[in-house]
Design an enzyme around this catalytic site. Structure first.
Site, PDB file in Angstrom:
ATOM      1  N   SER A   1      50.302  41.938  40.207  1.00 13.17           N
ATOM      2  CA  SER A   1      51.284  42.765  40.928  1.00 13.17           C
ATOM      3  C   SER A   1      51.248  44.229  40.471  1.00 13.17           C
ATOM      4  O   SER A   1      50.825  44.528  39.350  1.00 13.17           O
ATOM      5  CB  SER A   1      52.697  42.213  40.692  1.00 13.17           C
ATOM      6  OG  SER A   1      52.782  40.859  41.059  1.00 13.17           O
TER       7      SER A   1
HETATM    8  N1  SAH Z   1      52.504  37.032  37.872  1.00 14.64           N
HETATM    9  C1  SAH Z   1      51.125  37.270  38.259  1.00 14.64           C
HETATM   10  C2  SAH Z   1      51.032  37.598  39.741  1.00 14.64           C
HETATM   11  C3  SAH Z   1      49.941  36.807  40.372  1.00 14.64           C
HETATM   12  S1  SAH Z   1      49.954  36.713  42.108  1.00 14.64           S
HETATM   13  C4  SAH Z   1      50.457  38.315  37.388  1.00 14.64           C
HETATM   14  O1  SAH Z   1      51.128  38.920  36.544  1.00 14.64           O
HETATM   15  O2  SAH Z   1      49.246  38.513  37.516  1.00 14.64           O
HETATM   16  C5  SAH Z   1      50.865  35.212  42.396  1.00 14.64           C
HETATM   17  C6  SAH Z   1      50.270  33.941  41.844  1.00 14.64           C
HETATM   18  O3  SAH Z   1      51.097  32.865  42.315  1.00 14.64           O
HETATM   19  C7  SAH Z   1      48.863  33.599  42.293  1.00 14.64           C
HETATM   20  O4  SAH Z   1      48.049  33.422  41.176  1.00 14.64           O
HETATM   21  C8  SAH Z   1      49.020  32.294  43.079  1.00 14.64           C
HETATM   22  O5  SAH Z   1      47.920  31.401  42.943  1.00 14.64           O
HETATM   23  C9  SAH Z   1      50.283  31.731  42.465  1.00 14.64           C
HETATM   24  N2  SAH Z   1      51.030  30.756  43.279  1.00 14.64           N
HETATM   25  C10 SAH Z   1      51.257  30.767  44.623  1.00 14.64           C
HETATM   26  N3  SAH Z   1      51.959  29.673  45.003  1.00 14.64           N
HETATM   27  C11 SAH Z   1      52.189  28.939  43.857  1.00 14.64           C
HETATM   28  C12 SAH Z   1      52.832  27.698  43.576  1.00 14.64           C
HETATM   29  N4  SAH Z   1      53.381  26.940  44.526  1.00 14.64           N
HETATM   30  N5  SAH Z   1      52.866  27.274  42.298  1.00 14.64           N
HETATM   31  C13 SAH Z   1      52.305  27.992  41.297  1.00 14.64           C
HETATM   32  N6  SAH Z   1      51.658  29.174  41.491  1.00 14.64           N
HETATM   33  C14 SAH Z   1      51.602  29.638  42.760  1.00 14.64           C
END
Ligand code: SAH
Length: 214
Positions: free
Chosen positions: A63
């Site tokens: 993000s």
């Molecule tokens: N907090 C992260 C942001 C990553 S983007 C960072 O600091 O880099 C959001 C992430 O959520 C992705 O990796 C995606 O695979 C994950 N995601 C989406 N749906 C999800 C679910 N149902 N359970 C767990 N992770 C999920």
């Protein structure tokens, strides 16, 4: 690994975040501490300290630093808090939170990202984070209740079981909406059946999807 140059760039990033409205000193301090460049592919190192979302493994993104700052500020992590993050991704947000709370659990649904980030977190030694592989829609009932839950992917609806896994007095921060623009909601649990909702602006995220990817 973390040079004076990186530290200087991080300080400039913190100043940009202050200008954009992040004011919580502890949050700014945590962002000033965590070396964001370590969570990215070397090819993106130059972008690590700009306020940008950047591609990571499996078509996901780390993000924007502003979004990380904003969500963390809204979550208001306290030293005694047990927190659940949904969407581990690169692990960056989990590391920022780990400096501000007692224990953090973080779930990722994509095995490739889960394994890569797990290895990274062990290497760089952020040891308050317990990573979990699974579907964040179901939360982490084995470790519930949580003081706070943070969702870092864009949801279409609020999963009820996340509300169930909150402590009374705790809250959920989750971007929710039908299209690409998600409202940043803070949902406070006053009792098992009494919740209040605040809306805090509009953000874009990769989608919160059901099920796991093997
Ligand atoms: N907090 C992260 C942001 C990553 S983007 C960072 O600091 O880099 C959001 C992430 O959520 C992705 O990796 C995606 O695979 C994950 N995601 C989406 N749906 C999800 C679910 N149902 N359970 C767990 N992770 C999920």
């Amino acid at each position: 690994m973390d040079s004076y140059r990186h530290k200087g760039l991080r300080k400039s990033l913190v100043n940009i975040l202050i200008k954009k409205g992040i004011f919580n000193e502890r949050v700014l301090q945590a962002i000033n501490t965590v070396p964001r460049h370590l969570f990215l592919d070397k090819a993106f190192e130059e972008w690590a300290y700009k306020d940008q979302a950047i591609p990571i493994t499996a078509n996901q993104t780390i993000s924007h630093p502003f979004t990380v700052g904003f969500q963390t500020q809204l979550l208001d992590p306290q030293p005694k808090d047990k927190i659940l993050e949904i969407g581990t991704g690169s692990g960056y947000q989990a590391c920022v939170l780990s400096l501000l709370c007692k224990k953090i659990y973080s779930i990722e649904r994509q095995i490739e990202l889960f394994e890569e980030t797990n290895t990274l977190l062990q290497k760089i030694g952020f040891n308050k984070i317990r990573t979990l592989y699974g579907d964040g829609y179901k939360g982490a009932p084995r470790f519930a209740p949580f003081d706070k839950i943070l969702v870092t992917a864009g949801a279409e609806e609020v999963p009820k079981c996340l509300l169930d896994q909150l402590q009374i007095g705790g809250f959920l921060v989750i971007p929710v909406g039908e299209g690409d623009d998600k409202k940043m909601l803070k949902i406070v649990k006053h009792s098992e059946d009494n919740f209040t909702k605040e809306s805090h602006g509009v953000f874009r995220f990769v989608p919160f999807k059901k099920g796991v990817v093997k």
